[in-house]
Design a protein around this motif. Structure first.
Motif, PDB file in Angstrom:
ATOM      1  N   TYR A 165       0.830  -1.204   0.000  1.00 42.68           N
ATOM      2  CA  TYR A 165       0.000   0.000   0.000  1.00 42.68           C
ATOM      3  C   TYR A 165       0.866   1.256   0.000  1.00 42.68           C
ATOM      4  O   TYR A 165       1.985   1.270   0.503  1.00 42.68           O
ATOM      5  N   THR A 166       0.326   2.304  -0.574  1.00 39.94           N
ATOM      6  CA  THR A 166       1.051   3.573  -0.655  1.00 39.94           C
ATOM      7  C   THR A 166       0.397   4.666   0.193  1.00 39.94           C
ATOM      8  O   THR A 166       1.017   5.691   0.466  1.00 39.94           O
ATOM      9  N   ASP A 167      -0.848   4.452   0.610  1.00 39.30           N
ATOM     10  CA  ASP A 167      -1.541   5.460   1.424  1.00 39.30           C
ATOM     11  C   ASP A 167      -0.957   5.507   2.835  1.00 39.30           C
ATOM     12  O   ASP A 167      -0.785   4.476   3.487  1.00 39.30           O
ATOM     13  N   PHE A 175      -9.402  10.391   5.421  1.00 39.87           N
ATOM     14  CA  PHE A 175     -10.423   9.875   4.508  1.00 39.87           C
ATOM     15  C   PHE A 175     -11.628   9.350   5.291  1.00 39.87           C
ATOM     16  O   PHE A 175     -12.783   9.660   4.963  1.00 39.87           O
ATOM     17  N   ASN A 192     -13.360   3.674  -6.516  1.00 47.93           N
ATOM     18  CA  ASN A 192     -12.592   3.866  -7.738  1.00 47.93           C
ATOM     19  C   ASN A 192     -11.138   3.480  -7.468  1.00 47.93           C
ATOM     20  O   ASN A 192     -10.786   3.051  -6.360  1.00 47.93           O
ATOM     21  N   HIS A 193     -10.312   3.653  -8.473  1.00 44.75           N
ATOM     22  CA  HIS A 193      -8.911   3.240  -8.344  1.00 44.75           C
ATOM     23  C   HIS A 193      -8.199   3.992  -7.231  1.00 44.75           C
ATOM     24  O   HIS A 193      -7.361   3.431  -6.515  1.00 44.75           O
ATOM     25  N   GLU A 194      -8.536   5.252  -7.029  1.00 44.21           N
ATOM     26  CA  GLU A 194      -7.828   6.080  -6.051  1.00 44.21           C
ATOM     27  C   GLU A 194      -8.233   5.781  -4.617  1.00 44.21           C
ATOM     28  O   GLU A 194      -7.410   5.883  -3.703  1.00 44.21           O
ATOM     29  N   ASN A 195      -9.501   5.428  -4.390  1.00 42.47           N
ATOM     30  CA  ASN A 195      -9.947   5.248  -3.005  1.00 42.47           C
ATOM     31  C   ASN A 195     -10.192   3.790  -2.613  1.00 42.47           C
ATOM     32  O   ASN A 195     -10.629   3.518  -1.499  1.00 42.47           O
ATOM     33  N   ARG A 196      -9.935   2.872  -3.513  1.00 38.13           N
ATOM     34  CA  ARG A 196     -10.255   1.469  -3.261  1.00 38.13           C
ATOM     35  C   ARG A 196      -9.607   0.961  -1.969  1.00 38.13           C
ATOM     36  O   ARG A 196     -10.265   0.322  -1.139  1.00 38.13           O
ATOM     37  N   LYS A 198      -8.341   2.770   0.597  1.00 39.48           N
ATOM     38  CA  LYS A 198      -8.846   3.497   1.765  1.00 39.48           C
ATOM     39  C   LYS A 198     -10.220   2.974   2.179  1.00 39.48           C
ATOM     40  O   LYS A 198     -10.508   2.843   3.374  1.00 39.48           O
ATOM     41  N   GLN A 199     -11.048   2.670   1.194  1.00 35.71           N
ATOM     42  CA  GLN A 199     -12.383   2.154   1.499  1.00 35.71           C
ATOM     43  C   GLN A 199     -12.292   0.805   2.202  1.00 35.71           C
ATOM     44  O   GLN A 199     -13.064   0.519   3.133  1.00 35.71           O
TER      45      GLN A 199
END
Length: 271
Positions: A165-167, A175, A192-196, A198-199
């Motif tokens: 992971y990068t977040d 978030f 989506n690809h950006e928040n997958r 984090k969700q």
């Protein structure tokens, strides 16, 4: 101010004036009016059958007006402490207001009055109705540092390889809190690809704090709002209970906080 039936909410913004079309009650010699100017007295003694918005600048005595309004309602309008729901933005302000009201009206017991911050009042609400949301009455409120520790633990346990992971953990917490402030659960998020990622962590975070009987600050407000939405009888109970709703610094009220307030307002009332 914001009215519900005979409900008032005081809010503040820029200049020391009171909104138009307000016919004030006759101003008497009550001691809590002595230190107020004419416009402040108009706000404190405004009629109880309408909404009132008080506009005032920084340092112009907004909190003092709110405090005097509560004292006026209790002393002059046959209002009981339990019929008042008053919100400030700091615990210090709430304590000072309670102390001042007690000094003005020493014979009135204020334990039943709902006076505090949004988070403090939500905490009180959920302590009463904890079983309805699957909590124990001794639930723990966690701060941002606790949130960070929980997210780091989830990342460590679920993803052994940190390269997966990068977040950053703090970004994930931001978030989660932003989603909650918008009234969104993990299942409400459009993935989506950006928040997958984090969700996914948000979902695991929700499960973890529920199992541990813990709530973060954003969860206090969200859970209170969700319970009132779901339990109509409870919503009706509180909308009848609180004749007067008063909000300090109303312009700073968030969307989620406003959604909560609306659930305690009768349908035939207005701003």
């Amino acid at each position: 101010m914001y009215r519900k039936k005979k409900t008032t909410v005081i809010s503040t913004t820029t200049t020391t004036t009171v909104t138009t079309d307000i016919k004030t009650n006759e101003i008497n010699d009550d001691k809590f009016l002595h230190d107020l100017n004419s416009e402040q007295k108009r706000a404190v003694t405004c009629p109880t059958n309408q909404s009132t918005l008080v506009l005032s600048g920084a340092g112009s005595g907004k909190t003092r007006v709110l405090t005097s309004r509560i004292a006026y309602l209790l002393n002059n309008c046959d209002v009981k402490p339990y019929q008042i729901f008053a919100v400030t933005f700091t615990n210090k302000a709430a304590l000072e207001m309670r102390h001042r009201i007690s000094s003005i009206l020493p014979g009135i017991q204020l334990n039943d009055m709902w006076l505090g911050t949004f988070h403090g009042l939500a905490n009180r609400f959920l302590r009463i109705h904890c079983k309805m949301v699957g909590l124990k009455s001794d639930f723990i409120i966690i701060d941002p540092d606790d949130q960070l520790s929980i997210v780091k633990r989830i990342l460590k346990e679920e993803f052994k390889e940190t390269n997966f992971y990068t977040d950053k953990p703090k970004a994930i917490i931001n978030f989660i809190n932003k989603c909650k402030d918008e009234g969104k659960r993990s299942t409400d998020i459009m993935i989506n690809h950006e928040n997958r990622f984090k969700q996914l962590i948000y979902s695991k975070y929700e499960t973890y704090i529920q199992q541990e009987n813990k709530l973060d600050f954003a969860e206090l407000i969200l859970l209170t709002k969700e319970l009132l939405e779901k339990e109509i009888d409870l919503q009706v109970h509180y909308s009848k209970k609180f004749r007067f709703i008063l909000i300090d610094e109303f312009q700073d009220t968030s969307t989620l906080q406003m959604d909560w307030l609306k659930l305690m307002i009768d349908r035939d009332n207005h701003f």
